[in-house]
Design an enzyme around this catalytic site. Structure first.
Site, PDB file in Angstrom:
ATOM      1  N   TYR A   1      16.029  29.631   9.782  1.00 32.66           N
ATOM      2  CA  TYR A   1      14.934  30.164  10.020  1.00 32.66           C
ATOM      3  C   TYR A   1      14.627  30.081  11.497  1.00 32.66           C
ATOM      4  CZ  TYR A   1      12.786  30.528   5.046  1.00 32.66           C
ATOM      5  OH  TYR A   1      12.798  30.671   3.906  1.00 32.66           O
TER       6      TYR A   1
ATOM      7  N   ARG B   1     -10.998   0.014  14.487  1.00 33.17           N
ATOM      8  CA  ARG B   1     -10.643   0.718  13.154  1.00 33.17           C
ATOM      9  C   ARG B   1     -11.636   0.142  12.079  1.00 33.17           C
ATOM     10  NH1 ARG B   1      -4.725   1.611  10.805  1.00 33.17           N
ATOM     11  NH2 ARG B   1      -5.093  -0.648  10.032  1.00 33.17           N
TER      12      ARG B   1
ATOM     13  N   MET C   1      12.200  24.578   3.251  1.00 34.03           N
ATOM     14  CA  MET C   1      11.505  23.889   2.321  1.00 34.03           C
ATOM     15  C   MET C   1      12.539  23.026   1.325  1.00 34.03           C
ATOM     16  SD  MET C   1       9.101  25.352  -0.808  1.00 34.03           S
ATOM     17  CE  MET C   1       7.792  25.945   0.432  1.00 34.03           C
TER      18      MET C   1
ATOM     19  N   LYS D   1       0.819  -1.232  -0.009  1.00 36.28           N
ATOM     20  CA  LYS D   1       0.073   0.082  -0.212  1.00 36.28           C
ATOM     21  C   LYS D   1       0.678   1.310  -0.013  1.00 36.28           C
ATOM     22  CE  LYS D   1      -0.335  -0.300   5.200  1.00 36.28           C
ATOM     23  NZ  LYS D   1      -1.231  -0.799   6.080  1.00 36.28           N
TER      24      LYS D   1
END
Ligand SMILES: *Cc1c(COP(=O)(O)O)cnc(C)c1O
Length: 365
Positions: free
Chosen positions: A252, A130, A300, A35
């Site tokens: 940052y 679930r 990023m 998956k």
């Protein structure tokens, strides 16, 4: 030259891990869980190495269709089952197995045209809450599917909430045993963690995912200790070097302050490539073959790394973010996540190379 980031998928390692899983599985048959595009590795890239698996377990009909088209003749299990009656018909046409976890999916079986059949993995909700039927409904569903014209074969299954932690599986296993009473057909319970930690849960079919890719489902047991090898290596290069003075900041938010003058390498890999933004200063990284650490915030497109232990490093030096020499789990942990998430989150913009012994012109492989 293109941006130097690259993910390499090592098929020999995947074959090794599948062989390792087979040993662990004993008599049980193996569903290779693919998956999430094979946990970020790319189903299309890795299918050649998984052809010997007894089955593939996945979510999307399109992936099942691809595997059949590529000549995969083993069992293919839809782990969330058919999403509607039309899906169920396609599943029958492709010769698939479907999880059946709710009444709507039972109704879709009833609605299959005459002659159409699927294999059914009837799912018990044994405590995870679930997917799956609760015990009483599970029994009723078992009776309803017994001898059902649309059911090619019936397997009973459940999924563990905590085979990877101190939770254990006892309560769920007992509930499953109760719900499966009187059933002599095949059962399927074990994911990677249960396969390793609770081998008596193997049943007829095991469903390992993460160990096939060479990462660990456990917080306290490394992939290497389980005998599996990393399949994905994410690498890049240093694209700039900064000489930061004592007291200087990096990145940052200025979250890192240099205690003394130091060289900082800027690496072409950031959160838009799938590197976890929450990786704090100190997250391990390999530069020039030497283990060092990240400093400052992940941005990023770049991370910044401490070059103190790697004096020879400069622009162009190779960097391994995770993979062959640095387990993805060791990067995930400080970032507050799991190896699974990092592998699955490899960004589409990262180019991928597949490495296979057959490709090694040098014959070194
Ligand atoms: C994802 C999944 C697995 C595989 O889990 P791993 O921890 O990767 O081994 C097995 N069974 C089901 C139902 C799953 O959803």
């Amino acid at each position: 030259m293109s941006r130097p980031i690259l993910a390499t998928i090592d098929l020999p390692s995947l074959r090794h891990n599948l062989a390792r899983v087979r040993v662990l599985a004993g008599q049980a048959r193996v569903f290779a869980v693919v998956k999430a595009d094979a946990y970020g590795h790319g189903l299309r890239r890795i299918l050649p190495a998984l052809m010997p698996a007894d089955g593939l377990a996945l979510l999307d009909l399109t992936d099942a269709e691809y595997a059949r088209g590529a000549g995969y003749g083993g069992r293919i299990l839809l782990l969330e089952g058919a999403f509607d009656a039309e899906d169920c018909r396609v599943a029958a046409r492709l010769g698939l197995d479907v999880v059946v976890h709710c009444d709507e999916q039972l109704a879709a079986l009833d609605a299959l045209p005459g002659g159409a059949q699927v294999g059914v993995f009837l799912k018990l909700n044994s405590g995870m809450n679930r997917l799956g039927f609760r015990e009483a409904e599970f029994r009723r569903a078992r009776e309803r599917l017994d001898g059902h014209r649309a059911v090619r074969s019936l397997t009973l299954m459940t999924h563990f909430a905590g085979a990877d932690e101190s939770l254990g599986v006892d309560a769920q296993r007992e509930r499953f045993a109760r719900a499966a009473e009187g059933f002599s057909g095949p059962v399927s319970l074990a994911n990677s963690a249960a396969l390793i930690a609770y081998p008596d849960t193997r049943g007829a079919w095991v469903r390992p995912g993460i160990v096939l890719y060479g990462a660990t489902p456990f917080a306290d047991r490394s992939a290497a200790s389980l005998g599996v090898q990393p399949v994905m290596t994410l690498s890049s290069r240093v694209i700039a070097v900064q000489c930061v003075e004592a007291g200087g900041h990096v990145g940052y938010g200025q979250t890192f302050t240099a205690r003394q003058a130091m060289r900082v390498g800027v690496v072409a890999c950031g959160y838009a490539d799938g590197y976890p933004r929450h990786a704090p200063t100190g997250t391990p990284v390999i530069v020039d073959g030497i283990r060092t650490r990240t400093v400052g915030r992940v941005s990023m497109d770049m991370i910044t790394v401490d070059l103190t232990p790697c004096p020879a490093a400069g622009v162009g030096t190779t960097v391994e973010l995770w993979g062959a020499r640095l387990p993805v789990d060791e990067v995930a942990r400080p970032a507050g996540t799991v190896g699974y998430e990092l592998l699955c989150a490899l960004a589409p913009r990262v180019p991928v190379a597949v490495s296979d012994v057959a490709d090694c012109a040098s014959g070194a492989g």
